[in-house]
Design an enzyme around this catalytic site. Structure first.
Site, short mmCIF file in Angstrom:
data_model
loop_
_atom_site.label_atom_id
_atom_site.label_comp_id
_atom_site.label_asym_id
_atom_site.label_seq_id
_atom_site.Cartn_x
_atom_site.Cartn_y
_atom_site.Cartn_z
N TYR A 1 16.05 0.91 -35.07
CA TYR A 1 17.51 0.97 -34.95
C TYR A 1 17.93 2.28 -34.29
O TYR A 1 18.74 2.28 -33.36
CB TYR A 1 18.17 0.82 -36.32
CG TYR A 1 19.67 0.91 -36.26
CD1 TYR A 1 20.42 -0.17 -35.79
CD2 TYR A 1 20.35 2.06 -36.65
CE1 TYR A 1 21.80 -0.11 -35.71
CE2 TYR A 1 21.73 2.14 -36.57
CZ TYR A 1 22.46 1.05 -36.10
OH TYR A 1 23.82 1.13 -36.00
N GLY B 1 33.44 -7.10 -39.56
CA GLY B 1 33.34 -5.64 -39.54
C GLY B 1 34.17 -4.94 -38.49
O GLY B 1 35.34 -5.26 -38.26
N ILE B 2 33.55 -3.98 -37.82
CA ILE B 2 34.24 -3.16 -36.84
C ILE B 2 34.75 -4.00 -35.67
O ILE B 2 35.84 -3.77 -35.15
CB ILE B 2 33.31 -2.04 -36.34
CG1 ILE B 2 32.96 -1.09 -37.50
CG2 ILE B 2 33.96 -1.24 -35.22
CD1 ILE B 2 31.86 -0.10 -37.18
N GLY B 3 33.94 -4.98 -35.25
CA GLY B 3 34.36 -5.84 -34.15
C GLY B 3 35.62 -6.61 -34.46
O GLY B 3 36.53 -6.73 -33.62
N GLY C 1 30.43 -9.32 -31.03
CA GLY C 1 30.32 -9.18 -32.48
C GLY C 1 31.67 -9.05 -33.15
O GLY C 1 31.82 -8.30 -34.12
#
Length: 325
Positions: free
Chosen positions: A209, A53-55, A49
């Protein structure tokens, strides 16, 4: 009259805004920051990913430290766009786009085959990719699993197990599993593990989730236990509540965003801030810490009461579910 209004702004509103700003800065300080900038030249990292974003910020942080980074992404066009974006500010390291769709176990196996064939060593696997899709959308993976559980847990479970021999050969190496403190609201119900018996749609949050994040946490515990003495360390991470595309499927009304803004100001992190604990667990010296849960660049004590028998059973069930497809 005008002067009195100006005085009110200067002596009342300005100090309030200053105080709010200082509180925000203090919170940012408490979130922690990866301060280890040692060279990772020659080290190979996989970030799932990594296209947003964070990836993306994790891949960028590793490239800044001169690592070889495999950007494992569902869409190679997006992956190449991210590489172009990173290269505007970071010239070091090597960025390698590779296709990986965690919603398809055939894609997971194909990706693992290519990695094993093309890379003599893998030093760190960062299981970062994730989805949060409302249950009412009834989304499933290619193999028929509820999408949150299928992508967040089962996809990474298969990927990690396929790459374990390579990680062991490359030791000292690491596996980093991105979970969330929302795991504390999750439940592992083996009679309804991935919603095969339906869900309670009246719940405000997405239970699937939260359950998948709890599965991540249990996976980290069991994996660390099974890898003890192999030279492969395992860290489970909560990056914090971050402003990313993770909740883009939530379909929130505009007025909910308005109500949420004050909370967001104090609690919402940028993707870069969210990547710091992942980077910390990827590069810092953490002797004796394998199997621990990290948040804010330090160990975190979960409120969930973990049970060893659940982690063992979840592993066995996950193995059976993924072997038959």
């Amino acid at each position: 009259m005008v002067s009195s209004v100006v005085s009110s702004v200067v002596y009342v509103i300005f100090p309030v805004l200053l105080a709010i700003g200082l509180v925000r800065k203090y919170r940012e300080y408490k979130w922690g920051k990866c301060k280890d900038f040692r060279s990772l030249h020659g080290k190979v990292f996989i970030v799932t990913g990594a296209n947003s974003g964070i990836g993306k910020e994790t891949a960028k942080g590793l490239a800044l430290r001169q690592a070889r980074v495999i950007l494992a992404c569902r869409d190679l066009v997006n992956a190449n766009n991210v590489i172009t974006e990173i290269r505007r500010t970071v010239s070091t390291g090597e960025l390698i786009p590779m296709k990986l769709d965690l919603a398809s176990l055939s894609s997971v196996h194909a990706f693992a085959d290519d990695v094993i064939k093309d890379f003599p060593e893998i030093h760190t696997l960062i299981n970062n990719a994730g989805v949060s899709i409302p249950l009412k959308k009834n989304k499933k993976t290619e193999n028929g699993f509820e999408i949150n559980f299928g992508v967040n847990h089962l996809g990474h479970f298969v990927l990690t197990n396929r790459l374990l021999p390579k990680l062991k050969e490359s030791a000292p190496s690491r596996v980093i599993i991105v979970s969330s403190t929302l795991h504390e609201k999750g439940v592992i119900d083996f009679d309804n593990l991935y919603g095969e018996k339906g869900w309670d749609f009246k719940q405000r949050m997405n239970p699937a989730y939260a359950n998948s994040k709890l599965a991540n946490a249990y996976f980290g515990l069991e994996l660390a236990k099974r890898l003890e003495g192999t030279g492969v360390d395992v860290f489970t991470v909560c990056p914090g509540f971050c402003y990313t595309k993770l909740f883009r499927h939530a379909d929130l009304k505009w007025w909910k965003y308005v109500l949420f803004f004050p909370i967001a100001f104090f609690y919402l992190r940028s993707a870069k801030q969210g990547s710091q604990t992942i980077l910390h667990c990827a590069v810092a010296d953490l002797p004796g810490m394998s199997g621990r849960f990290f948040r804010d660049c330090k160990p975190y004590m979960s409120k969930h009461e973990f049970k060893p028998e659940i982690s063992t059973k979840l592993w066995d069930v996950s193995e059976k579910l993924t072997l038959r497809v």
